[in-house]
Design a protein around this motif. Structure first.
Motif, short mmCIF file in Angstrom:
data_model
loop_
_atom_site.label_atom_id
_atom_site.label_comp_id
_atom_site.label_asym_id
_atom_site.label_seq_id
_atom_site.Cartn_x
_atom_site.Cartn_y
_atom_site.Cartn_z
N VAL A 68 0.84 -1.21 0.00
CA VAL A 68 0.00 0.00 0.00
C VAL A 68 0.87 1.26 0.00
O VAL A 68 0.59 2.22 -0.72
N ILE A 69 1.95 1.27 0.76
CA ILE A 69 2.81 2.46 0.78
C ILE A 69 3.47 2.67 -0.58
O ILE A 69 3.65 3.80 -1.03
N GLY A 70 3.81 1.58 -1.28
CA GLY A 70 4.38 1.71 -2.62
C GLY A 70 3.41 2.38 -3.57
O GLY A 70 3.77 3.31 -4.31
N ALA A 71 2.16 1.92 -3.57
CA ALA A 71 1.14 2.53 -4.43
C ALA A 71 0.83 3.96 -3.99
O ALA A 71 0.73 4.87 -4.82
N PHE A 72 0.70 4.16 -2.70
CA PHE A 72 0.38 5.49 -2.15
C PHE A 72 1.43 6.53 -2.53
O PHE A 72 1.10 7.64 -2.96
N MET A 73 2.68 6.17 -2.41
CA MET A 73 3.74 7.14 -2.72
C MET A 73 3.76 7.51 -4.20
O MET A 73 4.03 8.65 -4.54
N VAL A 74 3.46 6.56 -5.06
CA VAL A 74 3.37 6.90 -6.49
C VAL A 74 2.24 7.89 -6.71
O VAL A 74 2.40 8.91 -7.39
N VAL A 75 1.09 7.62 -6.13
CA VAL A 75 -0.07 8.49 -6.33
C VAL A 75 0.21 9.90 -5.81
O VAL A 75 -0.06 10.88 -6.50
N ILE A 76 0.77 10.02 -4.61
CA ILE A 76 0.93 11.36 -4.05
C ILE A 76 2.16 12.10 -4.56
O ILE A 76 2.24 13.32 -4.40
N THR A 77 3.11 11.40 -5.15
CA THR A 77 4.29 12.11 -5.66
C THR A 77 4.29 12.27 -7.17
O THR A 77 4.93 13.17 -7.69
N GLU A 78 3.58 11.40 -7.88
CA GLU A 78 3.63 11.45 -9.34
C GLU A 78 2.31 11.80 -10.01
O GLU A 78 2.29 12.14 -11.18
N ILE A 79 1.22 11.69 -9.30
CA ILE A 79 -0.09 11.94 -9.92
C ILE A 79 -0.65 13.29 -9.49
O ILE A 79 -0.87 14.17 -10.30
N ARG A 80 -0.87 13.43 -8.22
CA ARG A 80 -1.51 14.65 -7.73
C ARG A 80 -1.05 14.92 -6.31
O ARG A 80 -1.17 14.06 -5.44
N PRO A 81 -0.52 16.11 -6.07
CA PRO A 81 -0.13 16.42 -4.70
C PRO A 81 -1.36 16.49 -3.79
O PRO A 81 -2.33 17.14 -4.13
N PRO A 82 -1.31 15.81 -2.66
CA PRO A 82 -2.47 15.79 -1.76
C PRO A 82 -2.44 16.98 -0.79
O PRO A 82 -1.51 17.77 -0.77
N HIS A 83 -3.47 17.05 0.02
CA HIS A 83 -3.50 18.00 1.13
C HIS A 83 -2.26 17.72 1.99
O HIS A 83 -1.85 16.57 2.14
N PRO A 84 -1.66 18.74 2.58
CA PRO A 84 -0.42 18.53 3.35
C PRO A 84 -0.54 17.54 4.53
O PRO A 84 0.47 17.04 4.99
N LEU A 85 -1.73 17.26 4.99
CA LEU A 85 -1.87 16.34 6.12
C LEU A 85 -2.17 14.90 5.70
O LEU A 85 -2.19 14.00 6.55
N VAL A 86 -2.36 14.65 4.41
CA VAL A 86 -2.67 13.29 3.96
C VAL A 86 -1.48 12.36 4.16
O VAL A 86 -1.63 11.25 4.68
N ARG A 87 -0.32 12.79 3.75
CA ARG A 87 0.87 11.94 3.88
C ARG A 87 1.19 11.61 5.34
O ARG A 87 1.40 10.45 5.68
N PRO A 88 1.20 12.61 6.25
CA PRO A 88 1.44 12.25 7.66
C PRO A 88 0.35 11.35 8.24
O PRO A 88 0.64 10.44 9.00
#
Length: 157
Positions: A68-88
């Motif tokens: 899940v972290i592998g997929a999540f990091m691709v989505v938030i770094t390469e597709i669309r920047p999320p809200h600043p609190l999503v990653r934490p």
């Protein structure tokens, strides 16, 4: 002799971010960690490891969390920047609470103390290999599904 202008330290240096500015991050990491840890604990209740048995639950929790972290990091770094609190919240909190190095270490110790060195050593080797493989495979699959390039981080044409 005086230092060149480029090496001089400014008279006022910026202060580190205040505690008040860090409070939302700490709050979402804590909340996410509680959610992730509760989910991990629930899996251990649903799928308990017998004494001396291979700790499949912890292994699969760590593999799933890493995927899940592998997929999540691709989505938030390469597709669309999320809200600043999503990653934490999700990356550090939920997935950090769900995956567990400490339980891995305790399981390993229990196996060794219980005279199951072979099983313990297999577990010791399998966990990091499987977890890192899961991150890599999930990131590659996510890039392929979403049509991004792993070198540019932008959508392919």
């Amino acid at each position: 002799m005086t230092a060149p202008e480029s090496l001089r330290v400014p008279a006022t240096t910026p202060r580190p971010s205040s505690r008040r500015a860090q409070a939302p991050v700490v709050a979402v990491v804590s909340l996410g960690g509680a959610v992730g840890a509760a989910a991990r604990y629930a899996t251990s209740l649903w799928w308990p490891t017998p004494p001396g048995g291979f700790p499949w639950t912890t292994l699969w929790v760590n593999i799933a969390g890493c995927a899940v972290i592998g997929a999540f990091m691709v989505v938030i770094t390469e597709i669309r920047p999320p809200h600043p609190l999503v990653r934490p919240f999700f990356g550090t909190g939920v997935l950090g609470g769900f995956t567990t190095f400490s339980t891995y270490a305790v399981d390993m110790r229990k196996l060794l103390d219980g005279g199951h060195a072979g099983t313990g050593l297999a577990y010791l080797a399998a966990t990091p290999f499987a977890a890192l493989t899961a991150v890599w495979l999930a990131a590659c699959a996510t890039r392929r599904i979403l049509g991004t390039s792993d070198t540019k981080g932008k959508k392919s044409s």
